[in-house]
Scaffold this motif. Structure first.
Motif, mmCIF file in Angstrom:
data_model
loop_
_atom_site.group_PDB
_atom_site.id
_atom_site.type_symbol
_atom_site.label_atom_id
_atom_site.label_comp_id
_atom_site.label_asym_id
_atom_site.label_seq_id
_atom_site.Cartn_x
_atom_site.Cartn_y
_atom_site.Cartn_z
ATOM 1 N N HIS A 65 59.194 -24.736 -9.726
ATOM 2 C CA HIS A 65 59.870 -25.841 -10.572
ATOM 3 C C HIS A 65 61.442 -25.945 -10.478
ATOM 4 O O HIS A 65 62.006 -26.787 -9.876
ATOM 5 N N HIS A 66 62.148 -24.738 -10.955
ATOM 6 C CA HIS A 66 63.287 -24.549 -10.672
ATOM 7 C C HIS A 66 64.043 -24.294 -9.484
ATOM 8 O O HIS A 66 63.406 -23.259 -8.544
ATOM 9 N N HIS A 100 61.712 -30.307 -9.041
ATOM 10 C CA HIS A 100 62.391 -30.092 -10.320
ATOM 11 C C HIS A 100 62.213 -31.398 -10.928
ATOM 12 O O HIS A 100 61.296 -31.706 -11.484
ATOM 13 N N GLY A 288 61.539 -28.382 -21.217
ATOM 14 C CA GLY A 288 62.618 -27.896 -20.719
ATOM 15 C C GLY A 288 63.656 -28.105 -21.842
ATOM 16 O O GLY A 288 63.462 -28.090 -23.024
ATOM 17 N N HIS A 330 62.240 -23.334 -23.518
ATOM 18 C CA HIS A 330 62.345 -23.987 -22.449
ATOM 19 C C HIS A 330 61.152 -23.694 -21.267
ATOM 20 O O HIS A 330 60.330 -24.600 -21.002
ATOM 21 N N GLU A 334 57.458 -26.069 -20.151
ATOM 22 C CA GLU A 334 57.385 -26.512 -18.473
ATOM 23 C C GLU A 334 56.193 -25.676 -17.855
ATOM 24 O O GLU A 334 55.669 -26.487 -17.251
HETATM 25 ZN ZN ZN Z 1 63.299 -26.291 -16.779
#
Ligand code: ZN
Length: 370
Positions: A65-66, A100, A288, A330, A334
């Motif tokens: 994701h990041h 993302h 997040g 966060h 997520e």
């Molecule tokens: Zn995040």
């Protein structure tokens, strides 16, 4: 065996790249599109542990994701953390890919999953970020082929207006053409002007589907040279945005709701701002770091806002405005998307008769609460 490109196409159907914010760096970070993929590792962040694991267990691709690379790099040094991760990935030819903010915004993305997980109903976008551009597509078709063409365009994603599919309009007219030297005409003879009864079929499609629609038309259209036009239109398409807002089935106290969040996100602790006996029903969420959306949640009259990474002054601001805040962390807000991505990739590969081993890497909780 699927290639990285196949996997990326699958992911970008779920989370189109054009939905990402300008400041973001989604997409392929390291690797190449042509590499064959046997094993895919899904992770929230590309940590050294994740790449180490992928390295040891022979994964071909990490989908995170990041983004791994966020700011432009000036160097790749093996004696520094980021450089070491990059070296390790390159050494074993591991492709690293990130979805993302496009995954946050996506219709089936992080925020939508979070809203559903908390049992919200009548879910809407919290803050609009983009509108899908639309194009008008016009195709000229000989009599008898109109339905085939309309169906092909519909299957390729054209003709969606609200909850209706295969929307199109046709008018009958006369087409003319003269086959020149080298042509192999479906109707008519070389060097003779032909007049044919044709239909002008028009429909509308999201800009990113136009190519696919035209290809679908070319496949079923009987002509050697197909006449078609693509026009820009000012109509607004589907809206996309960050965060979601909706209603709980039943009003409950903030304390009860906080416990529900804790339970659904599998947390042992949670931070809550607001009077615990206050009744809540209209809930805003953003997975997040969503503090930027506190103002929008207030504007939209949410009773409570669930997000992560809440700072003191943001919390104070929310408190003074009378909106309850739940900081569920966060990663907890997520990582709910990771298993969905795994299932989605597996199903999509199955649909095209391909397979790969897909595993979710669940990183350890970063914060410890003593
Ligand atoms: Zn995040």
């Amino acid at each position: 065996m699927p290639s990285c490109a196949t996997i990326i196409n699958i992911i970008e159907k779920l989370a189109p790249k054009n939905l990402a914010f300008d400041w973001d760096n989604t997409g392929i970070q390291i690797g190449n599109y042509n590499k064959e993929v046997k094993k895919i590792l899904i992770a929230l962040s590309v940590t050294e542990d994740v790449v180490e694991y992928a390295y040891e267990k022979d994964f071909d691709m990490v989908v995170a994701h990041h983004p791994l690379i966020f700011k432009p790099l000036k160097n790749v040094r093996k004696d520094q953390l980021l450089g070491r991760i990059i070296y390790k990935a390159i050494e074993k030819d591991i492709t690293i890919y990130s979805a993302h903010t496009n995954l946050d915004v996506a219709e089936e993305g992080v925020n939508e999953i979070l809203a559903h997980l908390l049992g919200l109903e009548r879910i809407e976008i919290l803050k609009e970020t983009s509108t899908e551009p639309l194009k008008k597509i016009v195709v000229f078709v000989p009599e008898g082929y109109e339905d085939k063409i309309v169906e092909a365009m519909g299957n390729a994603g054209a003709g969606f207006v609200g909850k209706y599919s295969n929307c199109s309009f046709k008018v009958k007219g006369e087409g003319t053409f003269k086959p020149e030297e080298g042509a192999n005409p479906f109707i008519g003879k070389k060097g003779k002007l032909e007049k044919v009864k044709e239909y002008r079929i028009e429909t509308i499609a999201p800009e990113n589907k136009v190519k696919g629609v035209i290809n679908a038309v070319l496949k079923v259209h009987p002509y050697e040279e197909v006449a078609y036009d693509v026009y820009p239109v000012d109509n607004e398409g589907k809206k996309y945005g960050i965060g979601r807002i909706g209603f709980l089935k039943q009003e409950m106290s903030l304390e009860e709701f906080a416990c529900l969040v804790k339970d659904k996100l599998d947390l042992s602790t949670i931070r809550v701002v607001g009077e615990l006996n206050k009744k809540v029903k209209k809930i805003a969420v953003c997975g997040g770091a969503g503090s930027d959306l506190i103002g929008t949640a207030i504007f939209k009259n949410a009773d409570a806002f669930v997000t992560g990474d809440v700072k003191y002054h943001d919390a104070l601001d929310a408190f003074m405005h009378g909106i309850a805040l739940i900081d569920a962390g966060h990663s907890a807000t997520e990582k709910i998307v990771l298993n969905r991505i795994k299932e989605y990739i597996e199903k999509s590969l199955d649909d095209i008769n391909q397979e790969a081993y897909v595993e979710v890497y669940m990183e350890k909780e970063l914060f410890k609460y003593l």
